[in-house]
Design an enzyme around this catalytic site. Structure first.
Site, PDB file in Angstrom:
ATOM      1  N   SER A  21      47.872  63.799  -1.617  1.00  0.00           N
ATOM      2  CA  SER A  21      48.403  62.699  -2.053  1.00  0.00           C
ATOM      3  C   SER A  21      46.867  62.173  -2.429  1.00  0.00           C
ATOM      4  O   SER A  21      45.885  61.149  -3.072  1.00  0.00           O
ATOM      5  CB  SER A  21      48.785  61.842  -1.890  1.00  0.00           C
ATOM      6  OG  SER A  21      49.678  62.652  -1.959  1.00  0.00           O
ATOM      7  N   ARG A  44      44.795  54.301   0.139  1.00  0.00           N
ATOM      8  CA  ARG A  44      45.443  53.698   0.734  1.00  0.00           C
ATOM      9  C   ARG A  44      46.456  52.892  -0.490  1.00  0.00           C
ATOM     10  O   ARG A  44      48.094  53.261  -0.231  1.00  0.00           O
ATOM     11  CB  ARG A  44      45.922  53.897   2.136  1.00  0.00           C
ATOM     12  CG  ARG A  44      46.758  53.703   2.375  1.00  0.00           C
ATOM     13  CD  ARG A  44      46.937  53.471   3.916  1.00  0.00           C
ATOM     14  NE  ARG A  44      46.110  54.269   4.545  1.00  0.00           N
ATOM     15  CZ  ARG A  44      46.625  55.966   5.440  1.00  0.00           C
ATOM     16  NH1 ARG A  44      48.573  55.699   4.763  1.00  0.00           N
ATOM     17  NH2 ARG A  44      46.477  57.197   5.931  1.00  0.00           N
ATOM     18  N   HIS A  47      47.498  55.094  -3.321  1.00  0.00           N
ATOM     19  CA  HIS A  47      48.547  55.569  -2.726  1.00  0.00           C
ATOM     20  C   HIS A  47      50.194  54.981  -2.840  1.00  0.00           C
ATOM     21  O   HIS A  47      51.228  56.137  -3.045  1.00  0.00           O
ATOM     22  CB  HIS A  47      48.391  56.179  -1.633  1.00  0.00           C
ATOM     23  CG  HIS A  47      48.926  57.206  -0.949  1.00  0.00           C
ATOM     24  ND1 HIS A  47      49.833  57.188   0.024  1.00  0.00           N
ATOM     25  CD2 HIS A  47      49.383  58.678  -1.029  1.00  0.00           C
ATOM     26  CE1 HIS A  47      50.594  58.097   0.569  1.00  0.00           C
ATOM     27  NE2 HIS A  47      50.684  58.840   0.547  1.00  0.00           N
TER      28      HIS A  47
END
Length: 222
Positions: A21, A44, A47
């Site tokens: 990812s 992040r 994500h």
């Protein structure tokens, strides 16, 4: 590079999905102006939300990531505006650094004080955190309540409290953008924000997990 143990997914399959990812985010995000450490935080956040607008909406004071790493390595408390942040943060990751989370939004005394003076529970919760001396050297994490962030800024200005880092990402339409603008004008406290109306507890958790990972890497590499 040494692999993180405490701040990675617990299974090899989970680790592979997360790494894949991140690779997709890196490939599709396009150009950015962030440092390497800042990008680990921003990607992040992307994500966690599948929202590439945070490549640009996320902003850091120059010392934010380093301040966060130092606070984590010192076992700083995390003071959140809502319980969702405390629930979302990984307990094993926090325990590795001897960290504890705190939130007071639903405490009876906080509710009573808010009703008595006609303020918000978020304001009174941050005042309680200040009385308990949790804000000095702590990480303040705000994902929901702009009034919590504005109260922390007042406590800094008027009462001299000094958090180690403020992650200010309240979401919404009333004072959310304005509270983050006010935080970004702060000269003495490290901060991490999302510009505008977007924010939320999920983003705060993602940002803190990224800094926890950076702290573990620092710990392992000396």
């Amino acid at each position: 590079m040494t692999q993180n143990i405490k701040t990675e997914q617990l299974t090899q399959a989970g680790q592979q999905i997360e790494h894949d990812s991140f690779a997709i985010v890196d490939r599709e995000a396009g150009a950015h102006h962030y440092t390497g450490a800042q990008w680990q935080v921003v990607r992040r956040m992307i994500h966690a939300t599948a929202d590439f607008e945070f490549n640009g909406l996320a902003e850091f004071s120059d010392d934010a990531v380093e301040a966060g790493i130092a606070a984590i390595l010192n076992g700083a408390p995390i003071i959140a505006d809502v319980e969702m942040i405390c629930v979302g943060l990984s307990k094993p990751r926090l325990a590795h650094f001897g960290m504890h989370t705190h939130q007071f939004i639903a405490d009876d005394d906080v509710i009573a004080d808010a009703k008595r003076v006609n303020s918000t529970r978020a304001v009174q919760a941050m005042r309680k955190a200040a009385r308990l001396d949790l804000l000095n050297g702590g990480i303040v994490a705000v994902g929901n309540a702009p009034t919590a962030l504005l109260e922390v800024l007042r406590l800094i200005e008027e009462e001299g409290v000094k958090p180690a880092l403020i992650v200010g990402m309240p979401v919404g339409f009333v004072s959310a953008a304005e509270s983050k603008d006010a935080l970004s004008a702060s000269k003495n406290i490290p901060w991490l924000i999302t510009r505008g109306r977007k924010g939320g507890s999920t983003l705060v958790v993602a940002a803190l997990h990224a800094i926890l990972s950076l702290a573990e890497s620092r710990q392992q590499n000396g």
